[in-house]
Design a protein around this motif. Structure first.
Motif, PDB file in Angstrom:
ATOM      1  N   ASP A 269       0.804  -1.217   0.000  1.00  0.00           N
ATOM      2  CA  ASP A 269       0.000   0.000   0.000  1.00  0.00           C
ATOM      3  C   ASP A 269       0.836   1.266   0.000  1.00  0.00           C
ATOM      4  OD1 ASP A 269       1.047   0.107   2.514  1.00  0.00           O
ATOM      5  OD2 ASP A 269      -0.849  -0.015   3.588  1.00  0.00           O
ATOM      6  N   GLY A 270       2.110   1.166  -0.315  1.00  0.00           N
ATOM      7  CA  GLY A 270       2.977   2.335  -0.310  1.00  0.00           C
ATOM      8  C   GLY A 270       3.724   2.497   0.999  1.00  0.00           C
ATOM      9  N   ASP A 271       3.244   1.845   2.079  1.00  0.00           N
ATOM     10  CA  ASP A 271       3.908   1.872   3.377  1.00  0.00           C
ATOM     11  C   ASP A 271       4.558   0.525   3.689  1.00  0.00           C
ATOM     12  OD1 ASP A 271       3.099   4.488   3.893  1.00  0.00           O
ATOM     13  OD2 ASP A 271       1.143   3.824   4.596  1.00  0.00           O
ATOM     14  N   GLY A 272       4.683  -0.325   2.670  1.00  0.00           N
ATOM     15  CA  GLY A 272       5.287  -1.632   2.889  1.00  0.00           C
ATOM     16  C   GLY A 272       4.343  -2.641   3.491  1.00  0.00           C
ATOM     17  N   ASN A 273       3.036  -2.412   3.353  1.00  0.00           N
ATOM     18  CA  ASN A 273       2.051  -3.338   3.911  1.00  0.00           C
ATOM     19  C   ASN A 273       1.236  -3.989   2.797  1.00  0.00           C
ATOM     20  OD1 ASN A 273       2.562  -2.716   6.760  1.00  0.00           O
ATOM     21  ND2 ASN A 273       1.735  -0.703   6.246  1.00  0.00           N
ATOM     22  N   VAL A 274       1.098  -5.294   2.876  1.00  0.00           N
ATOM     23  CA  VAL A 274       0.344  -6.049   1.877  1.00  0.00           C
ATOM     24  C   VAL A 274      -1.149  -6.040   2.190  1.00  0.00           C
ATOM     25  CG1 VAL A 274      -0.049  -8.408   1.069  1.00  0.00           C
ATOM     26  CG2 VAL A 274       2.253  -7.487   1.127  1.00  0.00           C
ATOM     27  N   ILE A 275      -1.483  -6.007   3.473  1.00  0.00           N
ATOM     28  CA  ILE A 275      -2.884  -5.925   3.909  1.00  0.00           C
ATOM     29  C   ILE A 275      -2.996  -4.801   4.929  1.00  0.00           C
ATOM     30  CG2 ILE A 275      -4.745  -7.090   5.181  1.00  0.00           C
ATOM     31  CD1 ILE A 275      -3.664  -9.747   4.123  1.00  0.00           C
ATOM     32  N   ARG A 276      -4.020  -3.973   4.773  1.00  0.00           N
ATOM     33  CA  ARG A 276      -4.322  -2.944   5.770  1.00  0.00           C
ATOM     34  C   ARG A 276      -5.836  -2.784   5.857  1.00  0.00           C
ATOM     35  NH1 ARG A 276      -1.856   1.252   8.382  1.00  0.00           N
ATOM     36  NH2 ARG A 276       0.093   1.079   7.237  1.00  0.00           N
ATOM     37  N   THR A 277      -6.372  -2.872   7.068  1.00  0.00           N
ATOM     38  CA  THR A 277      -7.800  -2.636   7.263  1.00  0.00           C
ATOM     39  C   THR A 277      -7.993  -1.472   8.233  1.00  0.00           C
ATOM     40  OG1 THR A 277      -8.132  -4.081   9.198  1.00  0.00           O
ATOM     41  CG2 THR A 277      -8.200  -5.118   7.024  1.00  0.00           C
TER      42      THR A 277
ATOM     43  N   MET B 242     -13.722 -11.386   4.024  1.00  0.00           N
ATOM     44  CA  MET B 242     -13.848  -9.987   3.617  1.00  0.00           C
ATOM     45  C   MET B 242     -12.620  -9.530   2.847  1.00  0.00           C
ATOM     46  SD  MET B 242     -15.819  -7.946   6.689  1.00  0.00           S
ATOM     47  CE  MET B 242     -14.862  -8.555   8.091  1.00  0.00           C
ATOM     48  N   LEU B 243     -11.430  -9.926   3.292  1.00  0.00           N
ATOM     49  CA  LEU B 243     -10.202  -9.532   2.602  1.00  0.00           C
ATOM     50  C   LEU B 243     -10.160 -10.063   1.175  1.00  0.00           C
ATOM     51  CD1 LEU B 243      -7.542 -10.127   5.426  1.00  0.00           C
ATOM     52  CD2 LEU B 243      -8.365  -7.924   4.574  1.00  0.00           C
ATOM     53  N   MET B 244     -10.705 -11.255   0.961  1.00  0.00           N
ATOM     54  CA  MET B 244     -10.693 -11.880  -0.356  1.00  0.00           C
ATOM     55  C   MET B 244     -11.898 -11.500  -1.212  1.00  0.00           C
ATOM     56  SD  MET B 244      -7.851 -13.613  -0.590  1.00  0.00           S
ATOM     57  CE  MET B 244      -7.225 -12.080   0.163  1.00  0.00           C
ATOM     58  N   GLY B 245     -12.755 -10.632  -0.681  1.00  0.00           N
ATOM     59  CA  GLY B 245     -13.894 -10.183  -1.467  1.00  0.00           C
ATOM     60  C   GLY B 245     -15.025 -11.185  -1.556  1.00  0.00           C
ATOM     61  N   LEU B 246     -15.038 -12.181  -0.690  1.00  0.00           N
ATOM     62  CA  LEU B 246     -16.083 -13.205  -0.732  1.00  0.00           C
ATOM     63  C   LEU B 246     -17.364 -12.724  -0.060  1.00  0.00           C
ATOM     64  CD1 LEU B 246     -13.897 -16.342   0.084  1.00  0.00           C
ATOM     65  CD2 LEU B 246     -14.741 -15.602  -2.156  1.00  0.00           C
ATOM     66  N   ILE B 247     -17.228 -11.831   0.928  1.00  0.00           N
ATOM     67  CA  ILE B 247     -18.390 -11.219   1.562  1.00  0.00           C
ATOM     68  C   ILE B 247     -18.107  -9.731   1.730  1.00  0.00           C
ATOM     69  CG2 ILE B 247     -19.198 -13.281   2.783  1.00  0.00           C
ATOM     70  CD1 ILE B 247     -17.840 -12.256   5.295  1.00  0.00           C
ATOM     71  N   GLU B 248     -19.166  -8.949   1.773  1.00  0.00           N
ATOM     72  CA  GLU B 248     -19.046  -7.501   1.933  1.00  0.00           C
ATOM     73  C   GLU B 248     -18.968  -7.151   3.418  1.00  0.00           C
ATOM     74  OE1 GLU B 248     -19.149  -4.818  -0.124  1.00  0.00           O
ATOM     75  OE2 GLU B 248     -19.663  -5.656  -2.093  1.00  0.00           O
ATOM     76  N   PRO B 249     -18.102  -6.212   3.780  1.00  0.00           N
ATOM     77  CA  PRO B 249     -18.105  -5.750   5.171  1.00  0.00           C
ATOM     78  C   PRO B 249     -19.338  -4.908   5.453  1.00  0.00           C
ATOM     79  CG  PRO B 249     -16.565  -4.458   3.858  1.00  0.00           C
ATOM     80  CD  PRO B 249     -17.051  -5.563   2.974  1.00  0.00           C
TER      81      PRO B 249
ATOM     82  N   ALA C 127     -19.112  -2.378   7.594  1.00  0.00           N
ATOM     83  CA  ALA C 127     -18.534  -1.042   7.692  1.00  0.00           C
ATOM     84  C   ALA C 127     -17.018  -1.167   7.639  1.00  0.00           C
ATOM     85  CB  ALA C 127     -18.974  -0.363   8.988  1.00  0.00           C
ATOM     86  N   GLY C 128     -16.356  -0.022   7.467  1.00  0.00           N
ATOM     87  CA  GLY C 128     -14.900  -0.015   7.434  1.00  0.00           C
ATOM     88  C   GLY C 128     -14.360  -0.314   6.045  1.00  0.00           C
ATOM     89  N   SER C 129     -13.039  -0.455   5.945  1.00  0.00           N
ATOM     90  CA  SER C 129     -12.396  -0.653   4.641  1.00  0.00           C
ATOM     91  C   SER C 129     -11.233  -1.625   4.761  1.00  0.00           C
ATOM     92  CB  SER C 129     -11.884   0.682   4.095  1.00  0.00           C
ATOM     93  OG  SER C 129     -10.898   1.231   4.954  1.00  0.00           O
ATOM     94  N   ALA C 130     -10.875  -2.204   3.608  1.00  0.00           N
ATOM     95  CA  ALA C 130      -9.738  -3.122   3.538  1.00  0.00           C
ATOM     96  C   ALA C 130      -8.995  -2.877   2.240  1.00  0.00           C
ATOM     97  CB  ALA C 130     -10.216  -4.569   3.608  1.00  0.00           C
ATOM     98  N   ARG C 131      -7.668  -2.892   2.318  1.00  0.00           N
ATOM     99  CA  ARG C 131      -6.832  -2.799   1.130  1.00  0.00           C
ATOM    100  C   ARG C 131      -5.908  -4.011   1.103  1.00  0.00           C
ATOM    101  NH1 ARG C 131      -7.078   2.110  -1.409  1.00  0.00           N
ATOM    102  NH2 ARG C 131      -5.123   1.777  -2.525  1.00  0.00           N
ATOM    103  N   VAL C 132      -5.831  -4.649  -0.062  1.00  0.00           N
ATOM    104  CA  VAL C 132      -4.971  -5.813  -0.261  1.00  0.00           C
ATOM    105  C   VAL C 132      -4.096  -5.541  -1.472  1.00  0.00           C
ATOM    106  CG1 VAL C 132      -4.892  -8.289  -0.720  1.00  0.00           C
ATOM    107  CG2 VAL C 132      -6.709  -7.351   0.738  1.00  0.00           C
ATOM    108  N   LEU C 133      -2.783  -5.682  -1.307  1.00  0.00           N
ATOM    109  CA  LEU C 133      -1.819  -5.376  -2.362  1.00  0.00           C
ATOM    110  C   LEU C 133      -2.017  -3.952  -2.906  1.00  0.00           C
ATOM    111  CD1 LEU C 133      -1.788  -8.754  -4.342  1.00  0.00           C
ATOM    112  CD2 LEU C 133      -0.176  -7.980  -2.595  1.00  0.00           C
ATOM    113  N   GLY C 134      -2.396  -3.054  -2.009  1.00  0.00           N
ATOM    114  CA  GLY C 134      -2.540  -1.657  -2.382  1.00  0.00           C
ATOM    115  C   GLY C 134      -3.863  -1.280  -2.985  1.00  0.00           C
TER     116      GLY C 134
ATOM    117  N   PRO D 253      -8.322  -1.378  -2.950  1.00  0.00           N
ATOM    118  CA  PRO D 253      -9.493  -1.551  -2.076  1.00  0.00           C
ATOM    119  C   PRO D 253     -10.243  -2.828  -2.426  1.00  0.00           C
ATOM    120  CG  PRO D 253      -9.966   0.074  -3.786  1.00  0.00           C
ATOM    121  CD  PRO D 253      -8.513  -0.278  -3.921  1.00  0.00           C
ATOM    122  N   MET D 254     -10.597  -3.565  -1.396  1.00  0.00           N
ATOM    123  CA  MET D 254     -11.392  -4.780  -1.574  1.00  0.00           C
ATOM    124  C   MET D 254     -12.759  -4.583  -0.932  1.00  0.00           C
ATOM    125  SD  MET D 254      -9.774  -7.080  -3.325  1.00  0.00           S
ATOM    126  CE  MET D 254     -10.371  -8.718  -2.867  1.00  0.00           C
ATOM    127  N   PRO D 255     -13.815  -5.144  -1.554  1.00  0.00           N
ATOM    128  CA  PRO D 255     -13.820  -6.081  -2.686  1.00  0.00           C
ATOM    129  C   PRO D 255     -13.843  -5.421  -4.066  1.00  0.00           C
ATOM    130  CG  PRO D 255     -16.038  -5.874  -1.834  1.00  0.00           C
ATOM    131  CD  PRO D 255     -15.170  -5.013  -0.949  1.00  0.00           C
TER     132      PRO D 255
END
Length: 329
Positions: A18-26, A69-76, A78-85, A87-89
């Motif tokens: 995500d630009g900060d060296g993180n592969v997953i950030r929620t 939620m991270l893999m986009g199989l279900i919708e959150p 509330a809130g947000s998730a980014r995977v490999l930079g 937004p998911m899903p």
């Protein structure tokens, strides 16, 4: 507010993190099911690129819901998730080709052989070159130790063999991120060791591995970083060594005089004192252990040894939550 797909991030940063060296950030990621059940509660999770990240918690703590939620199989909710930079899903089509996943056990065609299952999986990948399909499948079977059983129908596989086949499917292509939900479920001790070795090998090749488990020992052996979940909430996260260091170790006194040793340790301020055969364990008191040793000797306790055992992740979990870790349920 989530960044749009057209923001100024470089393509490389998008693909690797995500630009900060993180592969997953929620951020405040939340999932509430119908009926009001709160499965994941405002989760702020950060997974560094290149780490083997253990997602730890008892069964029912919200781990699998988070992964879905991270893999986009279900919708959150509330809130947000980014995977490999990304937004998911919303960016699932961009992200998922770079992710291998084994979630809640593999979905297999029981009437097909293990090899044919993998051929089907590979054929469903639009990025996979059909000319090298069989080579990829054979390599994946070999990596998980299923070459000899590749011709058997999947319905005849044991639970552990099915887990291996699901992992092989996740490894058909090189992945930037590998997401494994309870990957050693159903494996015997030898199989568990082999999977741990494979995870280390993948990490050394540059793949970030996100591994959920309810087995503390498994996480401690293979992971560089970890997060602890309980009842849908994040308790803590960080480097595994730092998490364990946050809990105090156990003071161990080896002596034939266990009753006297236990009494002296309590007088010295030690807590949770337990006398066993030829040794006494306790939570160390807040004082120099040299003073504790002098007090023991002065009281006539024959001290054969005095050490402080390193704290484990289980110690850290108990210290953080005030309860044991239910590995069975």
């Amino acid at each position: 507010m989530e960044e749009s797909e057209g923001s100024g991030e470089s393509e490389e940063s998008r693909e690797s993190g995500d630009g900060d060296g993180n592969v997953i950030r929620t951020h405040a990621l939340t999932k509430r099911y119908r009926g009001g059940q709160l499965a994941v509660d405002r989760l702020d999770l950060t997974v560094p690129a290149g780490s083997v990240f253990g997602f730890l918690g008892p069964n029912g703590s919200g781990k699998t819901t988070t992964i879905r939620m991270l893999m986009g199989l279900i919708e959150p909710t509330a809130g947000s998730a980014r995977v490999l930079g990304h937004p998911m899903p919303r960016a699932a089509r961009t992200v998922l080709p770079h992710v291998g996943a084994l979630i809640e056990g593999p979905a297999l065609y029981g009437f097909l052989s293990g090899r044919d299952n993998l051929l089907r999986y590979d054929a469903a990948d639009p990025t996979a070159d059909p000319r090298t399909r069989r080579t990829r499948v054979e390599r994946a079977l070999e990596r998980v130790g299923l070459t000899a059983a590749a011709g058997k129908r999947a319905r005849a596989y044991s639970l552990g063999m099915k887990q291996r086949l699901g992992l092989a499917a996740a490894l058909l292509q090189p992945r930037r991120l590998l997401v494994l939900d309870e990957p050693t479920n159903g494996l015997d001790p030898q199989g568990m060791r082999e999977i741990r070795s494979l995870v280390r090998e993948l990490a050394s090749d540059g793949t970030t591995v996100f591994l959920s488990s309810h087995l503390l020992d498994e996480i401690e052996q293979v992971c560089t970083h970890a997060a602890v979940m309980a009842q849908g909430r994040l308790i803590t996260q960080g480097a595994v060594a730092d998490l364990a260091a946050g809990a105090r170790g156990r003071l161990v006194v080896t002596t034939p005089d266990t009753a006297d040793a236990a009494r002296v340790l309590k007088e010295q301020g030690a807590a949770d004192v337990t006398a066993e055969e030829a040794r006494v364990t306790a939570e160390p008191p807040d004082r120099d252990l040299a003073e504790v040793t002098v007090a023991l000797v002065t009281a006539g306790v024959r001290v054969r040894g005095l050490t402080v055992e390193r704290a484990s992740l289980e110690d850290a979990f108990v210290a953080l939550t005030g309860e044991g870790f239910d590995v069975a349920g």
